[in-house]
Design a protein around this motif. Structure first.
Motif, PDB file in Angstrom:
ATOM      1  N   GLU A   7     -23.012 -23.664 -62.566  1.00  0.00           N
ATOM      2  CA  GLU A   7     -22.063 -24.694 -62.470  1.00  0.00           C
ATOM      3  C   GLU A   7     -20.718 -24.564 -62.868  1.00  0.00           C
ATOM      4  OE1 GLU A   7     -23.891 -27.801 -64.929  1.00  0.00           O
ATOM      5  OE2 GLU A   7     -25.417 -28.312 -63.425  1.00  0.00           O
ATOM      6  N   ASN A  31     -20.281 -32.551 -62.599  1.00  0.00           N
ATOM      7  CA  ASN A  31     -19.699 -33.229 -63.537  1.00  0.00           C
ATOM      8  C   ASN A  31     -18.481 -33.936 -63.426  1.00  0.00           C
ATOM      9  OD1 ASN A  31     -22.194 -32.230 -64.942  1.00  0.00           O
ATOM     10  ND2 ASN A  31     -21.192 -30.365 -65.359  1.00  0.00           N
ATOM     11  N   SER A  32     -18.467 -34.702 -62.340  1.00  0.00           N
ATOM     12  CA  SER A  32     -17.071 -35.269 -62.051  1.00  0.00           C
ATOM     13  C   SER A  32     -15.851 -34.620 -61.537  1.00  0.00           C
ATOM     14  CB  SER A  32     -16.740 -36.385 -62.975  1.00  0.00           C
ATOM     15  OG  SER A  32     -17.820 -37.223 -63.214  1.00  0.00           O
ATOM     16  N   LYS A  33     -16.124 -33.475 -61.347  1.00  0.00           N
ATOM     17  CA  LYS A  33     -14.866 -32.502 -60.760  1.00  0.00           C
ATOM     18  C   LYS A  33     -14.969 -32.006 -59.554  1.00  0.00           C
ATOM     19  CE  LYS A  33     -14.483 -30.266 -65.752  1.00  0.00           C
ATOM     20  NZ  LYS A  33     -15.524 -30.643 -66.113  1.00  0.00           N
ATOM     21  N   PRO A  34     -14.206 -32.259 -58.699  1.00  0.00           N
ATOM     22  CA  PRO A  34     -14.149 -31.915 -57.515  1.00  0.00           C
ATOM     23  C   PRO A  34     -14.189 -30.410 -57.066  1.00  0.00           C
ATOM     24  CG  PRO A  34     -12.006 -32.364 -57.929  1.00  0.00           C
ATOM     25  CD  PRO A  34     -12.922 -32.710 -59.311  1.00  0.00           C
ATOM     26  N   TRP A  88     -26.298 -30.656 -57.128  1.00  0.00           N
ATOM     27  CA  TRP A  88     -25.003 -31.244 -56.989  1.00  0.00           C
ATOM     28  C   TRP A  88     -24.847 -31.563 -55.273  1.00  0.00           C
ATOM     29  CZ3 TRP A  88     -23.322 -33.389 -60.985  1.00  0.00           C
ATOM     30  CH2 TRP A  88     -23.613 -32.754 -62.282  1.00  0.00           C
ATOM     31  N   HIS A 109     -18.940 -32.590 -56.190  1.00  0.00           N
ATOM     32  CA  HIS A 109     -18.604 -33.061 -57.443  1.00  0.00           C
ATOM     33  C   HIS A 109     -19.642 -32.404 -58.433  1.00  0.00           C
ATOM     34  CE1 HIS A 109     -15.899 -35.781 -55.342  1.00  0.00           C
ATOM     35  NE2 HIS A 109     -15.141 -35.739 -56.467  1.00  0.00           N
TER      36      HIS A 109
END
Length: 140
Positions: A132, A12-15, A58, A10
């Protein structure tokens, strides 16, 4: 969202979805050359490596000086099928070679992300943020 796609990280909380490419060609004759390149420690590659090794970026696993076919790539993310090349002076006047190499890697299903040597040395925070963003765009 596709239910059969595996999430590998993930950002920034994005899969981030796995894009593992199986059975990549490997020229074992390049082993000692790859080892020598890792040992030599080009400054921009060392700076980048310190940002990404041991899951610091990450929790994504990066390989350094990875052999793919008859080429040695600067960095490789297995779970994403992503090659990261840091272009310094060794790439000067080698545009045709670099393009041939990139075309070959693309044919294998790999994505290639290029970063300027100078940007790694002098603009590292933005380089990492842009990486990112690229990963989220391509693998999110």
């Amino acid at each position: 969202m596709e239910e059969n796609r595996e999430i590998t990280a993930h950002i920034n909380s994005k899969p981030i979805y796995r894009n593992f490419i199986e059975n990549l060609p490997y020229n074992s004759n390049l082993n000692s050359r790859a080892r020598a390149l890792r040992k030599a420690g080009v400054l921009s590659e060392v700076i980048f490596w310190l940002q990404v090794h041991k899951g610091k970026f990450w929790k994504i696993d990066f390989d350094r000086q990875r052999i793919i076919g008859n080429y040695i790539v600067d960095f490789y993310v297995k779970t994403l099928g992503l090659v990261i090349e840091i272009d310094g002076s060794s790439h000067n006047n080698k545009e045709e070679y670099d393009q041939k190499r990139e075309d070959y890697l693309n044919l294998l299903g790999l994505k290639v992300y290029r970063i300027s040597d100078l940007r790694v040395k002098y603009d590292l925070n933005n380089v990492m943020r842009e990486l990112e963003e690229y990963i989220v765009k391509e693998f999110g």
